[in-house]
Write a protein that holds these residues in place. Structure first.
Motif, short mmCIF file in Angstrom:
data_model
loop_
_atom_site.label_atom_id
_atom_site.label_comp_id
_atom_site.label_asym_id
_atom_site.label_seq_id
_atom_site.Cartn_x
_atom_site.Cartn_y
_atom_site.Cartn_z
N MET A 9 41.83 64.15 48.75
CA MET A 9 42.33 63.08 47.55
C MET A 9 43.23 63.25 48.72
SD MET A 9 42.56 63.49 43.46
CE MET A 9 43.69 63.00 42.84
N ARG A 10 43.27 61.98 48.54
CA ARG A 10 44.52 60.65 48.83
C ARG A 10 45.23 59.84 47.73
NH1 ARG A 10 45.61 56.49 53.06
NH2 ARG A 10 47.88 56.09 53.18
N THR A 11 46.64 60.17 47.22
CA THR A 11 47.37 58.56 46.41
C THR A 11 48.29 58.94 47.14
OG1 THR A 11 48.72 61.33 45.78
CG2 THR A 11 46.50 61.11 44.68
N ASN A 12 48.41 57.52 47.16
CA ASN A 12 50.03 56.72 47.14
C ASN A 12 50.99 56.54 46.05
OD1 ASN A 12 48.49 56.32 49.76
ND2 ASN A 12 47.02 54.34 48.84
N MET A 13 51.80 57.96 46.42
CA MET A 13 52.77 57.24 45.34
C MET A 13 53.94 56.44 45.57
SD MET A 13 53.68 61.70 44.91
CE MET A 13 54.68 61.32 43.58
N ASP A 14 54.67 56.15 44.95
CA ASP A 14 55.42 54.76 44.74
C ASP A 14 56.40 55.46 44.72
OD1 ASP A 14 57.22 52.08 45.08
OD2 ASP A 14 56.99 51.85 42.85
N PHE A 15 57.96 56.40 45.78
CA PHE A 15 58.89 56.53 45.65
C PHE A 15 60.11 55.94 45.54
CE2 PHE A 15 56.94 59.76 48.53
CZ PHE A 15 56.62 60.64 47.96
N SER A 16 60.57 54.48 44.77
CA SER A 16 61.22 53.58 44.80
C SER A 16 62.02 54.31 43.51
CB SER A 16 60.43 51.06 44.55
OG SER A 16 59.80 51.81 43.79
N PRO A 17 61.55 54.45 42.76
CA PRO A 17 62.10 55.44 41.81
C PRO A 17 63.42 56.34 41.84
CG PRO A 17 59.95 54.79 40.61
CD PRO A 17 60.66 54.69 42.31
N PHE A 18 63.18 57.05 42.86
CA PHE A 18 63.64 57.98 43.35
C PHE A 18 63.95 57.02 44.61
CE2 PHE A 18 59.73 60.57 42.66
CZ PHE A 18 60.33 61.04 42.01
N TYR A 19 64.29 56.42 45.33
CA TYR A 19 66.11 55.71 45.97
C TYR A 19 66.43 54.71 45.49
CZ TYR A 19 62.73 55.71 49.73
OH TYR A 19 61.84 56.43 51.55
N ASP B 61 60.73 59.93 53.50
CA ASP B 61 59.52 58.97 54.86
C ASP B 61 58.49 60.52 55.05
OD1 ASP B 61 61.33 56.98 54.73
OD2 ASP B 61 62.57 57.29 56.08
N LEU B 62 59.32 61.94 54.56
CA LEU B 62 58.15 62.69 55.37
C LEU B 62 57.05 63.26 53.88
CD1 LEU B 62 61.30 65.74 56.14
CD2 LEU B 62 59.55 64.54 57.24
N LEU B 63 57.31 62.79 53.17
CA LEU B 63 56.03 62.98 52.10
C LEU B 63 55.53 61.59 52.11
CD1 LEU B 63 58.38 63.92 48.59
CD2 LEU B 63 57.05 64.98 49.91
N GLU B 64 55.96 60.44 52.62
CA GLU B 64 55.31 58.90 52.47
C GLU B 64 54.08 59.31 53.63
OE1 GLU B 64 57.92 55.70 52.89
OE2 GLU B 64 57.31 56.02 50.49
N ARG B 65 55.08 60.12 54.90
CA ARG B 65 53.91 60.30 55.90
C ARG B 65 52.84 61.74 56.33
NH1 ARG B 65 58.36 61.05 60.22
NH2 ARG B 65 60.21 59.79 58.95
N SER B 66 53.02 62.46 55.29
CA SER B 66 52.29 63.53 55.26
C SER B 66 51.43 63.31 54.40
CB SER B 66 53.01 64.76 54.45
OG SER B 66 53.51 64.38 53.43
N SER B 67 51.54 61.80 53.78
CA SER B 67 50.13 61.97 52.61
C SER B 67 48.98 61.23 53.61
CB SER B 67 50.53 61.04 51.37
OG SER B 67 51.36 59.83 51.68
N SER B 68 49.59 60.27 54.84
CA SER B 68 48.64 59.76 55.35
C SER B 68 48.03 60.82 56.29
CB SER B 68 49.37 58.86 56.82
OG SER B 68 50.54 58.95 57.17
N PRO B 69 46.59 60.58 56.77
CA PRO B 69 46.22 61.36 57.65
C PRO B 69 46.55 61.08 58.84
CG PRO B 69 44.51 59.89 56.62
CD PRO B 69 45.76 59.09 55.98
N GLN B 70 46.11 62.40 59.83
CA GLN B 70 46.45 62.44 61.09
C GLN B 70 45.08 62.55 62.07
OE1 GLN B 70 48.92 64.86 62.84
NE2 GLN B 70 50.25 65.32 61.49
N ALA B 71 45.56 61.05 62.50
CA ALA B 71 44.09 60.46 63.99
C ALA B 71 43.77 61.75 64.51
CB ALA B 71 44.54 59.16 64.34
#
Length: 155
Positions: free
Chosen positions: A1-11, A22-32
């Motif tokens: 299950m893939r969820t797209n989180m918006d981290f802008s409030p944390f920024y 950045d690490l959290l955003e990259r880890s949620s995308s599937p590896q090719a």
């Protein structure tokens, strides 16, 4: 299950944590590509090991690069045009595997053993970043408090 989180409030409310988001955003995308298979092992409090299955690769066909907070492992097999395969089932294709490293993690060594590329890592926190105890000097406060200026004595 893939969820797209918006981290802008944390920024908006944090400073210096950009790399974590950045690490959290990259880890949620599937590896090719999930090749070659690997293990990550925690050997001790601050020591780790990565073992990649690189059967068929020689030492000169592998390269390991340690960049700031990144470990890059490349494998490139030179093709022999003279070989005629009747069946080609071994996956000895070129690969590029990247591992994000925490701050102060360094590569201690690497070896090729029984078809496994073994890389030892260690987290070494510099002395100036380790917690230290601060002494409380109570005597200095008593001496300064006992020095009173008398009303008749000029300063």
């Amino acid at each position: 299950m893939r969820t797209n989180m918006d981290f802008s409030p944390f920024y908006r409310s944090s400073i210096g944590f950009d790399r974590i988001f950045d690490l959290l955003e990259r880890s949620s995308s599937p590896q090719a590509d999930n090749w070659p298979p690997y293990d990550i092992v925690k050997l001790g409090e601050d020591t780790y090991r990565i073992a990649l299955a690189v059967a068929g690769f020689a030492e000169d066909e592998l390269s390991i690069t340690h960049e700031p907070n990144l470990l890059v492992i490349n494998g490139s097999k030179t093709e022999n045009g003279e070989v005629l395969y009747l069946h080609h089932g071994l996956a000895m294709r070129t690969f590029d595997r990247r591992f994000e490293l925490a701050d102060h993690v360094s590569v201690m060594g690497a070896k090729l053993e029984n078809g496994l590329l073994i890389i030892d890592l260690k987290k070494e926190i510099p002395e100036e970043m380790k917690p230290r105890r601060i002494a409380i000097n109570a005597d200095a406060d008593k001496k300064s408090a006992s020095k009173r200026i008398e009303g008749n004595v000029a300063a």
